[in-house]
Design an enzyme around this catalytic site. Sequence first.
Site, PDB file in Angstrom:
ATOM      1  N   LYS A   1       0.838  -1.204   0.000  1.00  0.00           N
ATOM      2  CA  LYS A   1       0.000   0.000   0.000  1.00  0.00           C
ATOM      3  C   LYS A   1       0.874   1.256   0.000  1.00  0.00           C
ATOM      4  CE  LYS A   1      -3.752  -2.515   2.128  1.00  0.00           C
ATOM      5  NZ  LYS A   1      -4.399  -3.009   3.333  1.00  0.00           N
TER       6      LYS A   1
ATOM      7  N   GLN B   1      -4.268  -1.583   9.629  1.00  0.00           N
ATOM      8  CA  GLN B   1      -4.244  -2.934   9.060  1.00  0.00           C
ATOM      9  C   GLN B   1      -4.866  -3.935  10.036  1.00  0.00           C
ATOM     10  OE1 GLN B   1      -3.222  -3.688   5.856  1.00  0.00           O
ATOM     11  NE2 GLN B   1      -4.062  -5.709   6.314  1.00  0.00           N
TER      12      GLN B   1
ATOM     13  N   ASP C   1     -10.733   2.931   4.193  1.00  0.00           N
ATOM     14  CA  ASP C   1     -11.106   1.520   4.075  1.00  0.00           C
ATOM     15  C   ASP C   1     -12.630   1.370   4.009  1.00  0.00           C
ATOM     16  OD1 ASP C   1      -9.256  -0.465   3.760  1.00  0.00           O
ATOM     17  OD2 ASP C   1      -8.763  -0.636   5.894  1.00  0.00           O
TER      18      ASP C   1
END
Length: 287
Positions: A53, A97, A120
């Site tokens: 990412k 994460q 997200d």
Amino acid sequence: MTAKIIDGTALSRQIRSTVAQRAQRLADKGRRPGLAVVLVGDDPASAVYVRNKVKACEEHGLHSVLERYAADLPEAALLERIAALNADPAIHGILVQMPLPRHIDSQKVIAAIHTSKDVDGYSVLSAGELLAGLPGLRPCTPFGCMKLIESTGEAIRGKHAVVIGRSNTVGKPMALMLLQSHATVTVCHSATPDLGLHTRMADILVAAAGRRNTVTADMVKPGAIVIDVGINRDEAGKLCGDVDFEAVREVAGWISPVPGGVGPMTITMLLVNTLDAAESIIPGTTA
Ligand code: NAD
């Protein structure tokens, strides 16, 4: 019929070139889009995901910050970091994460991320925006699936879409996005008897079960669009999806492969979400 391949790598490359241009335009205005990626613990798979990412950000002109913490980081300390990133004007997107160590309440952490920076799209507020049909940041994987479906040029409106899987991160938001695009949507899951009964009626079939060969050729309507979200391994250890690709491609009209389908789109949509967050000035934030 042999299905046309929906090439996620090519579509991803195309979208990423516009990402780089948008990032440059924002940087020229003194507003370089920034993503903070937070990793707690030393799970090797998570470390690879976050590195990819951050690398994607660097390659497309986005500012990125990787914050790594030991697995014993107290929950309160993580919440403090989230608050600081919420207030940081150089950061437009925050991604924590998953999974987090067990002593940390991941729902509490996700809720702490300001909705305008929730790239997200996992928070209850972001999910509510999607449910209510309001603008907002969408979960990257189903958002990428929508782009793959749209890339076929086939209409979604009025079609019957069947989603296999009802997770909060893939299946449910996927169903809502298809509904928002005016499809008639059926959601199947592990308690659905006779999966094939439903999938055979699908003009658009999205498989997100996480089980190899969940979808076989006899379960697919001729000409259907088939999107394979699954990530599995076959007996030889080779990456494969949920769909029996070789057999289903002889029945479907369009099919996304694994690898090279949904996978590349997920990080691409994270970049798009970060840009969208950087471009929108939402009252009440420092963004
Ligand atoms: P999950 O385990 O949270 O959910 C799986 C869902 O599938 C559940 O709702 C379950 O009820 C349903 N299911 C399982 N077996 C079934 C069956 N035989 N018939 C019908 N439904 C069944 O998984 P998830 O996080 O939603 O991910 C699904 C898959 O997608 C996994 O393989 C995951 O690795 C993959 N994935 C890929 C990407 C990507 O970027 N390519 C991103 C996220 C997830």
